[in-house]
Design a protein around this motif. Sequence first.
Motif, PDB file in Angstrom:
ATOM      1  N   CYS A 188      -6.995   3.066  -0.101  1.00  0.00           N
ATOM      2  CA  CYS A 188      -6.102   1.990  -0.537  1.00  0.00           C
ATOM      3  C   CYS A 188      -6.058   0.866   0.491  1.00  0.00           C
ATOM      4  O   CYS A 188      -6.079  -0.319   0.147  1.00  0.00           O
ATOM      5  CB  CYS A 188      -4.696   2.534  -0.768  1.00  0.00           C
ATOM      6  N   GLN A 237      -2.243   5.348  -3.878  1.00  0.00           N
ATOM      7  CA  GLN A 237      -3.017   6.576  -3.872  1.00  0.00           C
ATOM      8  C   GLN A 237      -2.371   7.499  -4.904  1.00  0.00           C
ATOM      9  O   GLN A 237      -1.261   7.980  -4.725  1.00  0.00           O
ATOM     10  CB  GLN A 237      -3.022   7.225  -2.488  1.00  0.00           C
ATOM     11  N   SER A 265      -5.958   4.642  -6.551  1.00  0.00           N
ATOM     12  CA  SER A 265      -7.045   5.373  -5.905  1.00  0.00           C
ATOM     13  C   SER A 265      -6.819   6.853  -6.175  1.00  0.00           C
ATOM     14  O   SER A 265      -6.092   7.525  -5.445  1.00  0.00           O
ATOM     15  CB  SER A 265      -7.071   5.104  -4.399  1.00  0.00           C
ATOM     16  N   TYR A 279      -1.359  -1.230  -4.182  1.00  0.00           N
ATOM     17  CA  TYR A 279      -2.481  -0.298  -4.090  1.00  0.00           C
ATOM     18  C   TYR A 279      -1.887   1.095  -3.915  1.00  0.00           C
ATOM     19  O   TYR A 279      -1.185   1.361  -2.941  1.00  0.00           O
ATOM     20  CB  TYR A 279      -3.389  -0.654  -2.922  1.00  0.00           C
ATOM     21  N   THR A 326       1.079   5.351  -0.348  1.00  0.00           N
ATOM     22  CA  THR A 326       0.189   6.512  -0.250  1.00  0.00           C
ATOM     23  C   THR A 326       0.936   7.839  -0.398  1.00  0.00           C
ATOM     24  O   THR A 326       0.378   8.889  -0.094  1.00  0.00           O
ATOM     25  CB  THR A 326      -0.551   6.491   1.098  1.00  0.00           C
ATOM     26  N   VAL A 333       0.869  -1.169   0.000  1.00  0.00           N
ATOM     27  CA  VAL A 333       0.000   0.000   0.000  1.00  0.00           C
ATOM     28  C   VAL A 333       0.905   1.218   0.000  1.00  0.00           C
ATOM     29  O   VAL A 333       1.649   1.434   0.964  1.00  0.00           O
ATOM     30  CB  VAL A 333      -0.940   0.026   1.222  1.00  0.00           C
TER      31      VAL A 333
END
Length: 350
Positions: A288, A204, A241, A202, A168, A166
């Motif tokens: 995410c 962002q 995302s 994942y 971000t 993940v």
Amino acid sequence: MRRIMNWVFSFTLVCSNMVLTSCSNKDETVEPDKTYTGIPLVILDADIGSSTDDLFALEMLYRYDEQRLCRLLGVVVDREGEENADFTDVMNTYFGHPYVPIGLVKDGIKNPKVWIDYAKVAYMTEADGTTPMFPRTIDRHESIPDGYKLYRQLLAQQPDHSVSIVTTGFVTCLAQLLQSGADEYSVLNGVELVRRKVKCIYMQGGVFDKAEEPDYNFLQGITFALTFFDLWPKDVDMVFSPMEVGQTVEYTPEQVIADVSWTDRHPIKQVYMTCDCNTGQRMWDPMCVIQAIEGDSLFTLSERFTINITQEAYTVFTPTPAGNARYQKPGDAQWAAMMLEKIRTMNKMK
């Protein structure tokens, strides 16, 4: 007592990882196993020290970990500065996960914009002016590895095709990981290590509805972003995302403070009590995390495509059924309220 048990559980996981490390290179010439079906094994890569949505993303991973819905392997801090690693250490320690390893980018983006300067909360003291308000676990900055090295260590220890990343913030450490060569952790280079160990990333970020609008995070470190998109394996899934997905999920400063009503000695609450967080902050990053742990069913996703970016950080995507990338689409007001409630519920937990 819950935090003590979490410490014991985390320590057990670390010990297990140490055992795995000793044999991680042994089978790397064997055909990769793509049958991993366990809980998500997650590495969070965040630009801690600027926007507060990263903090809720990290808090949610602690909560999911405690519910045995995932295992948080480590946190990579991709914003330079020991104070950002210290704040992450405060979070790990406060929430009962002191042995979750932290990596810190050592040669990353220089002086990126700080939206909310909250890392100083790590050094707050009690009324006596000397006793730290928030204990930390790491006592020597020299012991914190470079972010990409922590990636290599953690990935080498895990089953094939088991890790969800993940990310971000910036993609600094990911670019450095992909450029890395064999080392003490793995005989594989960075690209092959990712191809073998990562199930999905994942992210962002990304701009998919405006062809001539750059992505902010990619633009801040365009050289790293170009490297990342050039080297990321085309057979490893990516889910983006974009900003508009979390834009409607607003967790106001008043709500954050009220939801932690039982104490003021709470790192996220102190950020909101001592910093100006009324800056248009939205819950972009937790989107995410929620998908990585709870799956695709809560989101409306695009068709598959392949992706790259330009020198100006414009997102270029080509729809194709064989593509490895998808992106989240914004939900309606009811969906946004559901997402906010998930975040608030976890923040209210003692």
